[in-house]
Design a protein around this motif. Structure first.
Motif, PDB file in Angstrom:
ATOM      1  N   GLY A  38       0.829  -1.195   0.000  1.00 17.10           N
ATOM      2  CA  GLY A  38       0.000   0.000   0.000  1.00 17.10           C
ATOM      3  C   GLY A  38       0.862   1.242   0.000  1.00 17.10           C
ATOM      4  O   GLY A  38       2.043   1.205  -0.375  1.00 17.10           O
ATOM      5  N   HIS A  53      -5.421   3.728   0.932  1.00 16.96           N
ATOM      6  CA  HIS A  53      -4.608   2.613   0.437  1.00 16.96           C
ATOM      7  C   HIS A  53      -3.541   2.219   1.462  1.00 16.96           C
ATOM      8  O   HIS A  53      -2.416   1.865   1.099  1.00 16.96           O
ATOM      9  N   ASP A  54      -3.904   2.268   2.717  1.00 15.98           N
ATOM     10  CA  ASP A  54      -2.964   2.037   3.816  1.00 15.98           C
ATOM     11  C   ASP A  54      -2.663   0.542   3.948  1.00 15.98           C
ATOM     12  O   ASP A  54      -3.575  -0.267   4.167  1.00 15.98           O
ATOM     13  N   PRO A  55      -1.381   0.131   3.857  1.00 16.63           N
ATOM     14  CA  PRO A  55      -1.072  -1.297   3.995  1.00 16.63           C
ATOM     15  C   PRO A  55      -1.291  -1.820   5.414  1.00 16.63           C
ATOM     16  O   PRO A  55      -1.394  -3.037   5.614  1.00 16.63           O
ATOM     17  N   TYR A 163      -3.808  -3.547  -0.676  1.00 10.50           N
ATOM     18  CA  TYR A 163      -4.363  -2.762   0.430  1.00 10.50           C
ATOM     19  C   TYR A 163      -5.866  -2.990   0.569  1.00 10.50           C
ATOM     20  O   TYR A 163      -6.574  -3.264  -0.390  1.00 10.50           O
TER      21      TYR A 163
END
Length: 267
Positions: A38, A53-55, A163
Motif C-alpha cells: 500500500g 490505500h494504507d497497507p 491494500y
C-alpha cells in the motif's frame, strides 16, 4: 480501480490508480509482516485512523462461499443492460461480446441510461490465464453514477496482498468490504448493489450517497456512506452536484468477463 501502465514492476515507481492521471509512487509493505502492499504518503481518511490505500489497514476476513450457480433472472420491472446478445444499452466502446459474455476492452463501458437510487445486479469472472502485472489481475468494477466504484479484483488469490480499500467489493479508496468472499478466478461471481444517490440543495450536499451490497449472496456493505468520488491517491469529495448518472464499468487492461447485468430504479 487500479491503473495498469508501469515502467517497472517492483516496490518502487509502480503506478496504481484511477482515471486519466497517472500517479507514480513507492509502494510499501505493512508493518506487521503480512506482506500487504500500500501507500503511506496518501491523504488521511477523516472518518477512520488510516490513510488511503494504507497497507496497515486490516484486510477483511475471508469467508468461504458455495459454488457458483446459474445466472439470476431479472425481475419483471428490471432494466436489462446486458442479456448476452449485444451492447445496445451501452455507449459505443472497444469492448466486445464473445460467447454471450462481455469481454472488457480499452476504455470504460458506460450505460446510455442514467440512474439515481437503484438496485444493480452484475455477474463477472476474472480470467484464469491472466499474464499481465499482478495489480491488474481481475481488475474492473461497477461504478455507480460513473463516480462511485465498487471494486472488482481477484482477491481470492492469496499471492496478491493488495491494500484493504482496494480489495474486491471495496468502495474503492474508502471502505473495505466487511468480508472477502471471492471465488477463485475462472468462477462466476455476483454483485447485488443497493444504492442511494446523493442529494443536493442549491448546489450543496445535504445527503451523501449510501450503499448496501452483497457479493456472492453475502453482505459486504450495510448502509455504508460513500464519502465522495472514488479515485486513486486523491481524497474523496463530491465534485459534482447531480443525483443521477450512468452505470459504468472501468477497464484496467484485464479481460474480465461479465454477464447478466440488470438494474431496478428505486424511484
Amino acid at each position: 480501480m487500479i491503473m495498469s501502465r508501469v515502467t517497472r514492476i517492483g516496490l518502487a515507481a509502480i503506478v496504481i490508480g484511477l482515471g486519466p492521471t497517472l500517479h507514480a509512487a513507492d509502494l510499501v509493505k505493512a508493518k506487521d509482516g503480512s506482506g500487504v502492499f500500500g501507500y503511506k504518503d496518501t491523504p488521511k481518511l477523516p472518518w477512520c485512523e488510516y490513510v488511503m490505500h494504507d497497507p496497515d489497514r486490516p484486510l477483511p476476513p475471508k469467508v468461504q462461499v458455495g459454488p457458483p450457480g446459474p445466472p439470476v433472472p431479472p425481475p419483471s420491472d428490471a432494466v436489462v443492460l446486458f442479456d448476452g446478445k449485444d451492447l445496445s444499452a451501452w455507449q459505443p466502446s472497444k469492448w466486445k461480446v464473445e460467447d454471450g459474455q462481455i469481454v472488457a476492452g480499452d476504455g470504460k463501458l458506460v450505460s446510455k441510461a442514467s440512474f439515481g437510487d437503484v438496485q444493480v445486479h452484475a455477474e463477472w469472472m476474472a480470467p484464469t490465464n491472466f499474464t499481465g502485472p499482478w495489480y491488474g489481475s481481475g481488475n474492473n468494477g461497477v461504478t455507480l453514477m460513473d463516480q462511485f466504484e465498487i471494486q472488482i479484483f481477484d482477491s481470492a488469490n492469496s499471492d496478491i496482498k493488495l491494500y484493504a480499500d482496494g480489495e474486491c467489493g471495496a468502495i474503492y479508496g474508502q471502505t473495505p468490504p466487511l468480508v472477502n468472499v471471492c471465488r477463485k478466478a475462472g468462477e462466476w461471481q455476483s454483485f447485488d448493489i443497493f444504492f442511494t444517490a446523493p442529494v443536493f440543495e442549491q448546489g450543496k450536499l445535504v445527503k451523501p450517497a449510501r450503499v448496501t451490497a452483497l457479493q456472492n449472496g453475502v453482505l459486504i456493505h450495510l448502509n455504508q456512506e460513500i464519502y465522495g468520488e472514488t479515485r486513486h491517491r486523491v481524497a474523496p469529495a463530491y465534485n459534482k452536484t447531480n443525483s443521477v448518472g450512468p452505470i459504468s464499468l472501468p477497464a484496467h487492461y484485464c479481460p474480465v468477463r461479465l454477464r447478466n447485468i440488470w438494474v431496478r430504479p428505486l424511484k
